[in-house]
Design a protein around this motif. Structure first.
Motif, short mmCIF file in Angstrom:
data_model
loop_
_atom_site.label_atom_id
_atom_site.label_comp_id
_atom_site.label_asym_id
_atom_site.label_seq_id
_atom_site.Cartn_x
_atom_site.Cartn_y
_atom_site.Cartn_z
N ASP A 125 0.89 -1.17 0.22
CA ASP A 125 0.34 -0.04 0.05
C ASP A 125 0.87 1.06 -0.24
N GLY A 126 0.14 2.33 -0.94
CA GLY A 126 1.47 3.30 -0.93
C GLY A 126 2.48 3.48 -2.09
N ALA A 127 2.83 2.41 -2.59
CA ALA A 127 3.56 1.97 -3.72
C ALA A 127 3.34 3.35 -5.10
N ILE A 128 4.07 3.28 -5.60
CA ILE A 128 4.24 4.07 -6.27
C ILE A 128 4.76 3.35 -8.12
N LEU A 129 3.82 4.05 -9.11
CA LEU A 129 3.38 2.91 -9.73
C LEU A 129 3.30 3.71 -11.22
N VAL A 130 4.40 4.17 -12.37
CA VAL A 130 4.90 4.57 -13.36
C VAL A 130 5.30 4.48 -14.42
N ILE A 131 4.01 4.57 -15.56
CA ILE A 131 3.77 4.54 -16.71
C ILE A 131 4.14 5.62 -17.94
N ASN A 132 5.42 5.19 -18.91
CA ASN A 132 5.86 6.11 -20.30
C ASN A 132 5.31 5.45 -21.05
N THR A 133 4.31 6.53 -21.50
CA THR A 133 4.26 6.24 -23.07
C THR A 133 4.19 7.41 -24.23
N ILE A 134 4.79 6.32 -25.17
CA ILE A 134 5.04 7.95 -26.45
C ILE A 134 3.79 7.57 -27.40
N THR A 135 2.48 6.89 -27.72
CA THR A 135 2.00 6.82 -28.13
C THR A 135 0.06 7.28 -28.34
N HIS A 180 4.15 10.71 -22.87
CA HIS A 180 4.03 10.93 -21.42
C HIS A 180 3.89 10.39 -20.04
N ILE A 181 4.19 10.83 -19.70
CA ILE A 181 4.73 10.38 -17.89
C ILE A 181 3.23 10.19 -17.10
N ILE A 182 2.75 8.92 -16.40
CA ILE A 182 1.33 8.72 -15.96
C ILE A 182 1.69 8.19 -14.93
N LYS A 183 1.71 8.67 -13.46
CA LYS A 183 2.27 8.17 -12.32
C LYS A 183 0.80 8.45 -11.35
N VAL A 184 0.40 7.38 -10.41
CA VAL A 184 -0.88 6.43 -9.86
C VAL A 184 -0.19 6.23 -8.29
N ILE A 185 -0.65 5.57 -7.18
CA ILE A 185 0.03 5.52 -6.27
C ILE A 185 -1.57 4.37 -5.94
N LYS A 186 -0.96 3.02 -5.28
CA LYS A 186 -2.14 2.14 -4.41
C LYS A 186 -2.82 2.53 -3.42
#
Length: 192
Positions: A125-135, A180-186
């Motif tokens: 819990d509280g872990a961070i997920l970062v996703i980089n997308t180009i499309t 595009h950089i997407i960040k979320v927290i669990k």
């Protein structure tokens, strides 16, 4: 420590450029003892640089492409990393089923939802997920999955880098592809 592009061994494979890498790693908010899963490691630049910020932590770099493995090994050896492990295979199948607190997705080969579900199952819990997308398609798919799984406060930024190059007596700016950089927290409210 920030690593400049020229310090990495480069091959024909694309590499996350140093400015985008700096922002992506900043969004991960690494701690000295973080455990980072780097999915779609490519040339390994995100995971390798991240490992230098986590002396008591560990990076598990997941890469399915044979041609990327040698480049990642060369770069990891160059920086003498003791906290970096390369895993050959396709995510999420080869992601270790361990508790971790950070995940970076640079490539998913059509398994994005299953990779995010692994994050929901094993990340703390509280872990961070970062996703980089180009499309735009991958950005859209990422947002749809994250919303459906009840992630709150989805942060999205777009980064465009321009580099100056000499053209005769002039200097012109040449743009790199926007990222595009997407960040979320669990949190406990996420569905799985």
């Amino acid at each position: 420590m920030h690593i400049y592009d020229k310090e990495f061994t480069q091959t024909e494979l694309p590499m996350t450029k140093q400015e985008v890498r700096a922002i992506s790693i900043a969004k991960l908010m690494l701690k000295p003892d973080s455990i980072l899963i780097d999915v779609g490691a490519g040339t390994g630049t995100i995971g390798i640089e991240a490992a230098t910020y986590m002396p008591q932590g560990k990076v598990y770099a997941i890469e399915k492409e044979e041609k990327g493995l040698d480049t990642i090994k060369l770069n990891a050896d160059k920086f003498e990393l003791k906290n970096f492990e390369l895993i050959h295979g396709k995510a999420p199948n080869v992601i270790p089923n361990i508790a971790y607190d950070r995940m970076f997705i640079g490539g998913s080969t059509g398994s994005l939802e299953d990779i995010i579900k692994h994050f929901l199952t094993y990340a703390k819990d509280g872990a961070i997920l970062v996703i980089n997308t180009i499309t735009l398609e991958t950005q859209h798919q990422s947002l749809e999955i994250l919303k459906r799984l009840d992630f709150k406060d989805i942060e999205v930024i777009s980064v465009t880098i321009g580099r100056a190059k000499k053209v005769g007596p002039y200097t012109m700016m040449f743009g790199e592809n926007p990222i595009h950089i997407i960040k979320v927290i669990k949190s406990s409210s996420n569905k799985n």
